[in-house]
Write a protein that holds these residues in place. Structure first.
Motif, short mmCIF file in Angstrom:
data_model
loop_
_atom_site.label_atom_id
_atom_site.label_comp_id
_atom_site.label_asym_id
_atom_site.label_seq_id
_atom_site.Cartn_x
_atom_site.Cartn_y
_atom_site.Cartn_z
N GLU A 117 0.84 -1.21 0.00
CA GLU A 117 0.00 0.00 0.00
C GLU A 117 0.87 1.26 0.00
O GLU A 117 0.62 2.20 -0.75
CB GLU A 117 -0.92 -0.02 1.22
CG GLU A 117 -1.87 1.18 1.26
CD GLU A 117 -2.79 1.15 2.47
OE1 GLU A 117 -3.49 2.16 2.70
OE2 GLU A 117 -2.82 0.12 3.18
N ASN A 118 1.88 1.27 0.85
CA ASN A 118 2.78 2.43 0.91
C ASN A 118 3.63 2.51 -0.36
O ASN A 118 3.92 3.60 -0.87
CB ASN A 118 3.67 2.34 2.15
CG ASN A 118 4.32 3.67 2.49
OD1 ASN A 118 4.24 4.63 1.75
ND2 ASN A 118 4.98 3.70 3.63
N ALA A 119 4.04 1.35 -0.88
CA ALA A 119 4.84 1.34 -2.11
C ALA A 119 4.08 1.98 -3.26
O ALA A 119 4.66 2.71 -4.08
CB ALA A 119 5.23 -0.10 -2.46
N ARG A 120 2.78 1.71 -3.35
CA ARG A 120 1.96 2.30 -4.41
C ARG A 120 1.96 3.83 -4.35
O ARG A 120 1.88 4.50 -5.37
CB ARG A 120 0.51 1.80 -4.31
CG ARG A 120 0.31 0.35 -4.75
CD ARG A 120 -1.14 -0.05 -4.56
NE ARG A 120 -1.40 -1.40 -5.02
CZ ARG A 120 -1.71 -1.72 -6.27
NH1 ARG A 120 -1.80 -0.76 -7.19
NH2 ARG A 120 -1.94 -2.97 -6.62
N LYS A 121 2.07 4.37 -3.14
CA LYS A 121 2.06 5.83 -2.96
C LYS A 121 3.33 6.48 -3.49
O LYS A 121 3.40 7.71 -3.64
CB LYS A 121 1.87 6.17 -1.49
CG LYS A 121 0.53 5.75 -0.93
CD LYS A 121 0.44 6.04 0.57
CE LYS A 121 -0.89 5.56 1.14
NZ LYS A 121 -0.98 5.80 2.60
N GLN A 122 4.35 5.67 -3.76
CA GLN A 122 5.62 6.22 -4.25
C GLN A 122 5.66 6.31 -5.79
O GLN A 122 6.57 6.93 -6.34
CB GLN A 122 6.79 5.34 -3.78
CG GLN A 122 6.77 4.98 -2.32
CD GLN A 122 6.64 6.18 -1.39
OE1 GLN A 122 7.29 7.21 -1.60
NE2 GLN A 122 5.79 6.04 -0.38
N ILE A 123 4.69 5.70 -6.46
CA ILE A 123 4.73 5.61 -7.92
C ILE A 123 4.85 6.98 -8.57
O ILE A 123 5.69 7.19 -9.46
CB ILE A 123 3.49 4.85 -8.46
CG1 ILE A 123 3.52 3.41 -7.96
CG2 ILE A 123 3.46 4.89 -9.98
CD1 ILE A 123 2.24 2.63 -8.27
N ALA A 133 9.44 3.11 -15.68
CA ALA A 133 8.93 1.87 -15.09
C ALA A 133 9.13 1.90 -13.58
O ALA A 133 10.10 2.49 -13.08
CB ALA A 133 9.65 0.66 -15.68
N PHE A 134 8.21 1.27 -12.86
CA PHE A 134 8.29 1.16 -11.41
C PHE A 134 7.86 -0.25 -11.04
O PHE A 134 6.69 -0.61 -11.21
CB PHE A 134 7.39 2.21 -10.75
CG PHE A 134 7.55 2.30 -9.25
CD1 PHE A 134 8.55 3.07 -8.69
CD2 PHE A 134 6.68 1.63 -8.40
CE1 PHE A 134 8.70 3.16 -7.31
CE2 PHE A 134 6.81 1.72 -7.03
CZ PHE A 134 7.82 2.49 -6.47
N PHE A 135 8.79 -1.06 -10.57
CA PHE A 135 8.52 -2.46 -10.27
C PHE A 135 8.60 -2.69 -8.76
O PHE A 135 9.58 -2.28 -8.13
CB PHE A 135 9.53 -3.38 -10.97
CG PHE A 135 9.24 -3.65 -12.42
CD1 PHE A 135 9.22 -4.96 -12.89
CD2 PHE A 135 8.99 -2.62 -13.32
CE1 PHE A 135 8.95 -5.23 -14.23
CE2 PHE A 135 8.73 -2.88 -14.66
CZ PHE A 135 8.69 -4.19 -15.12
N ILE A 136 7.58 -3.33 -8.20
CA ILE A 136 7.54 -3.62 -6.77
C ILE A 136 7.78 -5.11 -6.57
O ILE A 136 7.07 -5.95 -7.13
CB ILE A 136 6.19 -3.20 -6.17
CG1 ILE A 136 5.97 -1.70 -6.36
CG2 ILE A 136 6.12 -3.57 -4.68
CD1 ILE A 136 4.56 -1.22 -6.02
#
Length: 453
Positions: free
Chosen positions: A396-402, A409-412
């Protein structure tokens, strides 16, 4: 520059073969042939062009080992990685075979007209300037959608993979593509300008360095020709304190060491929250030491030489300058001829070459971040913008960094990689335009508005 091209097996330094560069007359003849065949190729129905992909897939499957051997011998890629590269190309063919009709069909738009739509028409002859590090994949990910859209293509490949370039042309011709649809031009960088300036060249795509991108875009700009640029990168790999290292450490190491680190989208800057820093260093180091070094032709080899001895010198210069500025070697930094030992450099800070520049080889630069917010700030401190990867259990927090990362590209919890189904490309000094997916096939078409009253 010599009129002779020599390909060399980097593991031994053995000369594989010599080729003659094209004369100016040969270049013009090749361009004219492409332009002539375009008039026929564009008039073939999309269904028939897609049917050619069936033949192409079959041909590449039949020649998989032969093509993989060209890659392994000319640029030193471990054989199992070369096989994987060809298999990825086969996947690419299958993707466009299944989706090209949908991507290129007229796009109906409701207006006051009796009929209005966008027609996707081919442009003509497209020039591709291609790199050596993925000699089949880089070419085919451009050529397959571009040819399927109805264009013809010319490829100026890197000299050290000339055998691969000619092998790709033979694959297309064996698959039943008309001679002239796909052609390789054996030319020097100086000859590229005259090719771009030729009236029959309608657009240019380049995968290469930042320097090359600036040079090509200057020429194409002078002649108002469409350009797609996929340039360098120094991707950040961010490790938050809750990252599951036991689960992902192999992926993280592979993100840097695949293809001996010779990848524009490799993880180059490792930015680790200090709470997990020591644990990360030990686990990365332990996994790194498991990599099996050997001859590229040995199926068990996991990492081998760089593609050229010259690249070792460039790496050493970047490392030495960073060490003078306070960086520290954890492991590696030994080299011999074209081999460079997998290396970890820590105490890396912005301003050092291993942080600011593209480091093309098996060198992992470690930077300690105070906390999550600081890690994102450090990752964003780059003139490049190909991709970022973030490892964390806090999705959830990672998505806020997009939206805080400007990259293409942004890969989690995964390494940045190209996928036929997803658009691929960068921002800032990493270039512009997109390859792959629907976006890739529409880069070299005329999006024509049609209006019927």
């Amino acid at each position: 520059m010599s009129n002779i091209i020599r390909t060399i097996y980097p593991f031994t330094g053995e000369i594989l073969k010599e080729y003659k560069r094209f004369t100016e007359e040969q270049v013009i003849e090749t361009i004219n042939k492409s332009a002539e065949i375009f008039q026929t190729w564009k008039s073939i129905s999309l269904d028939k062009r897609i049917n050619k992909l069936n033949n192409l897939k079959k041909t590449l499957e039949e020649q998989k080992e032969q093509c993989a051997n060209f890659i392994t011998h000319e640029m030193g890629k471990p054989y199992k990685e070369s096989i994987a590269e060809i298999e990825k190309c086969i996947w690419l063919i299958e993707f466009y075979k299944e989706n090209a009709i949908q991507f290129l069909s007229d796009d109906i738009i409701k207006t006051e007209a009796q009929e209005s739509f966008i027609s996707y028409d081919p442009m003509g002859v497209i020039l591709a300037i291609m790199p050596w590090n993925y000699p089949f994949w880089q070419v085919l990910r451009f050529a397959i959608p571009t040819l399927t859209a109805g264009n013809t293509v010319l490829v100026k490949h890197a000299d050290n993979v000339t055998g691969c370039a000619l092998a790709i042309q033979r694959v297309f011709e064996t698959a039943g593509y008309q001679e002239g649809c796909f052609q390789t031009v054996l030319v020097s960088h100086k000859q590229v300008r005259s090719i771009i300036e030729n009236k029959n060249i309608k657009a240019v795509t380049l995968t290469g360095s930042e320097k090359a991108g600036k040079a090509i875009s200057k020429i194409t700009g002078e002649h108002l020709k469409k350009t797609v640029l996929e340039l360098g990168g120094n991707n950040a790999c961010i490790i938050w304190e809750d990252a599951d290292l036991d689960k992902y450490i192999k992926t993280i190491v592979n993100a840097r060491m695949q293809n001996a680190g010779q990848s524009c989208i490799a993880a180059k800057r490792f930015i680790i929250v200090e709470e997990i820093y020591d644990e990360f260093v030990e686990k990365f180091k332990s996994e790194l030491q498991k990599l099996r070094f050997g001859a590229p032709t040995d199926p068990k080899t996991e990492i081998s030489t760089l593609a050229k001895e010259d690249f070792v010198k460039e790496l050493q210069e970047q490392i030495n300058e960073s060490l003078k500025m306070g960086a520290k070697v954890v492991i590696g930094n030994k080299y011999k001829k074209a081999f460079f030992e997998p290396t970890i450099i820590e105490n890396v800070t912005p301003g050092m070459p291993v942080f600011d520049e593209e480091v093309f080889g098996p060198v992992a630069a470690f930077t300690k971040a105070e906390d999550r917010e600081h890690s994102i700030q450090l990752a964003s401190q780059s003139k490049f913008g190909l991709g970022t990867m973030l490892f964390t259990e806090d999705i959830e927090n990672a998505r806020k960094q997009i939206d805080k990362i400007e990259d293409g590209a942004f890969f989690i919890n995964e390494m940045v990689k190209s996928d036929p189904r997803l658009p691929f490309g960068g921002t800032k000094n990493s270039g512009y335009g997109r390859e792959l997916s629907k976006e890739g096939i529409l880069e070299f078409v005329n999006k024509k508005t049609v209006y019927v009253r």
